[in-house]
Design a protein around this motif. Structure first.
Motif, mmCIF file in Angstrom:
data_model
loop_
_atom_site.group_PDB
_atom_site.id
_atom_site.type_symbol
_atom_site.label_atom_id
_atom_site.label_comp_id
_atom_site.label_asym_id
_atom_site.label_seq_id
_atom_site.Cartn_x
_atom_site.Cartn_y
_atom_site.Cartn_z
ATOM 1 N N ILE A 396 0.832 -1.224 0.000
ATOM 2 C CA ILE A 396 0.000 0.000 0.000
ATOM 3 C C ILE A 396 0.860 1.265 0.000
ATOM 4 C CG2 ILE A 396 -1.981 -1.169 1.063
ATOM 5 C CD1 ILE A 396 -1.367 0.381 3.640
ATOM 6 N N GLY A 397 2.181 1.108 0.261
ATOM 7 C CA GLY A 397 3.134 2.163 -0.082
ATOM 8 C C GLY A 397 3.186 3.390 0.795
ATOM 9 N N LEU A 398 2.797 3.283 2.081
ATOM 10 C CA LEU A 398 2.914 4.456 2.957
ATOM 11 C C LEU A 398 4.386 4.845 3.032
ATOM 12 C CD1 LEU A 398 0.466 3.409 5.823
ATOM 13 C CD2 LEU A 398 -0.025 4.391 3.564
ATOM 14 N N PRO A 399 4.704 6.144 3.046
ATOM 15 C CA PRO A 399 6.111 6.559 2.961
ATOM 16 C C PRO A 399 6.983 6.093 4.121
ATOM 17 C CG PRO A 399 4.633 8.476 3.067
ATOM 18 C CD PRO A 399 3.770 7.281 2.944
ATOM 19 N N TRP A 400 6.385 5.900 5.312
ATOM 20 C CA TRP A 400 7.169 5.476 6.485
ATOM 21 C C TRP A 400 6.500 4.315 7.186
ATOM 22 C CZ3 TRP A 400 11.734 7.979 7.068
ATOM 23 C CH2 TRP A 400 11.857 9.261 6.487
ATOM 24 N N GLN A 401 7.318 3.428 7.738
ATOM 25 C CA GLN A 401 6.802 2.344 8.583
ATOM 26 C C GLN A 401 7.533 2.397 9.922
ATOM 27 O OE1 GLN A 401 7.401 -1.333 6.403
ATOM 28 N NE2 GLN A 401 6.476 -0.479 4.548
ATOM 29 N N ILE A 402 6.785 2.241 11.001
ATOM 30 C CA ILE A 402 7.406 2.156 12.325
ATOM 31 C C ILE A 402 7.036 0.803 12.913
ATOM 32 C CG2 ILE A 402 7.349 3.052 14.699
ATOM 33 C CD1 ILE A 402 7.095 5.854 13.536
ATOM 34 N N VAL A 403 8.049 0.029 13.296
ATOM 35 C CA VAL A 403 7.814 -1.327 13.788
ATOM 36 C C VAL A 403 8.093 -1.382 15.288
ATOM 37 C CG1 VAL A 403 8.393 -3.765 13.493
ATOM 38 C CG2 VAL A 403 8.542 -2.199 11.542
ATOM 39 N N ILE A 404 7.130 -1.924 16.026
ATOM 40 C CA ILE A 404 7.279 -2.069 17.474
ATOM 41 C C ILE A 404 7.391 -3.558 17.808
ATOM 42 C CG2 ILE A 404 6.248 -1.597 19.751
ATOM 43 C CD1 ILE A 404 6.565 1.021 18.311
ATOM 44 N N GLY A 405 8.540 -3.956 18.348
ATOM 45 C CA GLY A 405 8.745 -5.359 18.722
ATOM 46 C C GLY A 405 9.463 -5.451 20.059
ATOM 47 N N PRO A 406 9.525 -6.671 20.641
ATOM 48 C CA PRO A 406 10.085 -6.830 21.980
ATOM 49 C C PRO A 406 11.549 -6.385 22.098
ATOM 50 C CG PRO A 406 9.332 -8.942 21.079
ATOM 51 C CD PRO A 406 9.019 -7.918 20.068
ATOM 52 N N GLU A 410 13.098 -3.369 24.640
ATOM 53 C CA GLU A 410 14.193 -3.522 25.613
ATOM 54 C C GLU A 410 15.221 -2.404 25.501
ATOM 55 O OE1 GLU A 410 16.318 -7.312 25.523
ATOM 56 O OE2 GLU A 410 14.366 -8.288 25.850
ATOM 57 N N ASN A 411 15.500 -1.990 24.241
ATOM 58 C CA ASN A 411 16.532 -0.971 24.004
ATOM 59 C C ASN A 411 15.960 0.447 23.941
ATOM 60 O OD1 ASN A 411 18.388 -3.060 23.790
ATOM 61 N ND2 ASN A 411 17.984 -3.293 21.591
ATOM 62 N N GLY A 412 14.652 0.581 24.128
ATOM 63 C CA GLY A 412 14.037 1.927 24.098
ATOM 64 C C GLY A 412 13.992 2.552 22.711
ATOM 65 N N VAL A 413 13.931 1.699 21.656
ATOM 66 C CA VAL A 413 13.884 2.243 20.287
ATOM 67 C C VAL A 413 12.777 1.580 19.464
ATOM 68 C CG1 VAL A 413 16.340 2.856 20.148
ATOM 69 C CG2 VAL A 413 15.606 0.537 19.511
ATOM 70 N N VAL A 414 12.461 2.212 18.341
ATOM 71 C CA VAL A 414 11.561 1.609 17.364
ATOM 72 C C VAL A 414 12.363 1.447 16.072
ATOM 73 C CG1 VAL A 414 9.527 2.719 18.352
ATOM 74 C CG2 VAL A 414 10.739 3.858 16.476
ATOM 75 N N GLU A 415 11.828 0.655 15.143
ATOM 76 C CA GLU A 415 12.478 0.577 13.839
ATOM 77 C C GLU A 415 11.696 1.458 12.870
ATOM 78 O OE1 GLU A 415 13.929 -3.258 11.862
ATOM 79 O OE2 GLU A 415 12.283 -2.585 10.566
ATOM 80 N N LEU A 416 12.415 2.363 12.219
ATOM 81 C CA LEU A 416 11.791 3.257 11.234
ATOM 82 C C LEU A 416 12.274 2.849 9.852
ATOM 83 C CD1 LEU A 416 10.144 5.930 10.690
ATOM 84 C CD2 LEU A 416 12.353 7.109 10.756
ATOM 85 N N LYS A 417 11.317 2.575 8.947
ATOM 86 C CA LYS A 417 11.714 2.220 7.579
ATOM 87 C C LYS A 417 11.175 3.255 6.607
ATOM 88 C CE LYS A 417 10.748 -1.108 3.934
ATOM 89 N NZ LYS A 417 10.255 -2.429 3.562
#
Ligand code: P5A
Length: 439
Positions: A396-406, A410-417
């Motif tokens: 669906i091509g949204l310009p940004w993805q933010i992934v929340i995983g365990p 633990e490290n206090g971060v998210v993954e931004l794609k």
């Protein structure tokens, strides 16, 4: 928007009857549903894009001094009999008879209707210049509706109409629209090239089509490569001043559609700059002087008390066609890659483990924070496998993805794609939000 509450009928199958990639992707991502030849329902995801495009066009029309109104889709035949186009328009016009046997039609364009509005109220040169526009559905009974929303029968068009006392004034209005169009397309992430074009059933002798280059385009076009690198006039352009310089910057170069193409003129461009390509017409502007005002008696009094027909032009943008056009220009092997300005949502939030209480809580909080930051978010809170969630987000091509995983929690971060570059970074949510907002 939570995906578990949304209506997003995504499909894995490549539709057999969709010949071009934008049509295939619009069907696969559940943006539109075909209801008949060239007639579509805009499903929620597609409707959001349509509205974003409409809003950009609206803002650029307003910036250039045009004034919005809304005319009906159904028109009386009488006005078209007055202008002489009722018979000329032929089979493309959908004709309707009401219960009183009155002849009506579903408007394919609105020159007659706006001229009637104008002549009913404006009598003096003092009200000029005037530019009125709307965004409204049109119907053209196209002989070959195809390529999905690109050549529909029912389609959404922004159409503006300018009224001036003199031919010189009308050309200045034409130039204003020319520049406003370049800015609007630029905001959508498109390079649209103005090209000399035929006027067809609208009429007049001065006309430009705005073309985006794409192999699947319906028109054969020819231009100087140098035009591809010209920046748009810019949102700080003074529309009250003389904008003809910005127009001349482009019209000095060779650019023409097939109907206006002149091989000898084209041949004068250095060979390495000759572009012979296919293109999609996303806008078309016309100067036709007194064609309608004379036929329909739309006149104004000059300062000397003389009565003269008003000078007119009309200016169209294919709002629904642009949705397909942008996808043709912005996609890769995994799906659509929306420019942020027209994306249905700016960011997709993916919860890797919605059943895990900690992950669900952090993802819910992130959803809240993204919304608070004023971002349009699609929150994938479904319990599907991560792989299918990632594939759907890419599709669906949204310009940004933010992934929340365990692990990130633990490290206090998210993954931004970033969908376009594919680049992934791990960073605190607040920083991710700033990056998304910066675009
Ligand atoms: C200009 C505004 C006109 O109708 N009258 C009012 C003038 N111009 S036009 O070139 O015929 O159309 C303007 C734009 O509308 C889009 N368009 C279409 N989009 C989807 N399906 C169609 N069948 C269709 N026909 C026209 C194009 O983008 C065109 O530039």
């Amino acid at each position: 928007m939570r995906l578990t509450r949304y209506f997003l009928p995504v499909s894995k199958d490549v539709p057999a009857d969709a010949a071009i990639v934008s049509h295939q992707l619009m069907l696969r991502t559940g943006m539109v549903r075909q209801n008949g030849a060239g007639i579509y329902t805009w499903l929620p995801l597609g409707f959001r894009v349509l509205q974003k495009i409409e809003q950009i066009v609206r803002e650029e029309m307003n910036r250039a001094g045009a004034i919005e109104l809304l005319m009906p889709t159904i028109q009386q035949a009488e006005l078209w009999q007055e202008s002489g186009r009722y018979d000329d328009y032929g089979k493309e016009m959908l004709r309707i008879t009401d219960r009183h046997e009155r002849e009506m039609l579903f408007g394919p364009t609105n020159e007659e209707l706006i001229t009637d509005v104008f002549r009913s109220y404006v009598k003096s040169y003092k009200a000029l210049p005037l530019n009125l526009y709307h965004t409204q559905w049109k119907f053209r009974d196209e002989i070959r509706p195809r390529f999905g929303v690109m050549r529909g029968r029912e389609f959404l068009m922004k159409d503006a109409y300018s009224f001036d006392l003199t031919e010189e004034g009308a050309r200045a209005s034409y130039n204003q629209m020319f520049c406003a169009y370049l800015n609007a397309f630029d905001r959508m992430g498109l390079t649209a090239i103005p090209m000399q074009a035929d006027t067809g059933p609208i009429g007049g002798d001065l006309s430009h089509e705005f073309i985006i280059l794409a192999d699947t385009g319906e028109s054969a076009v020819f231009c100087d490569k140098a035009m591809l690198d010209l920046p748009a006039p810019g949102l700080d352009l003074d529309f009250d001043g003389d904008v003809s310089g910005e127009v001349a910057k482009r019209t000095d170069f060779y650019a023409a559609t097939e109907e206006k193409h002149d091989e000898a003129e084209f041949g004068k461009i250095p060979t390495d700059r000759q572009v012979s390509a296919r293109g999609i017409e996303v806008g078309h502007i016309f100067f036709f002087g007194t064609k309608y005002s004379k036929a329909m008696n739309a006149t104004v009094q000059t300062a000397d008390g003389e009565t003269v027909p008003v000078q007119m032009g009309s200016y169209g943008i294919g709002v629904s066609r642009l949705v397909g056009g942008i996808i043709e220009a912005c996609h890769d092997e995994n799906g659509i890659v929306w420019p942020q300005s027209v994306a249905p949502f700016e960011v997709g939030l993916i919860s890797m483990r919605p059943k895990d209480e900690t992950v669900a809580k952090v993802a819910d909080d992130a959803y809240e924070a993204l919304q608070q930051a004023g971002l349009d978010v699609l929150y994938d809170d479904t319990e599907e496998r991560p792989g299918s969630k990632f594939n759907r987000m890419d599709l669906i091509g949204l310009p940004w993805q933010i992934v929340i995983g365990p692990r990130g929690i633990e490290n206090g971060v998210v993954e931004l794609k970033n969908r376009k570059s594919g680049e992934k970074t791990e960073l605190p949510l607040a920083e991710a939000i700033e990056k998304v907002k910066a675009g």
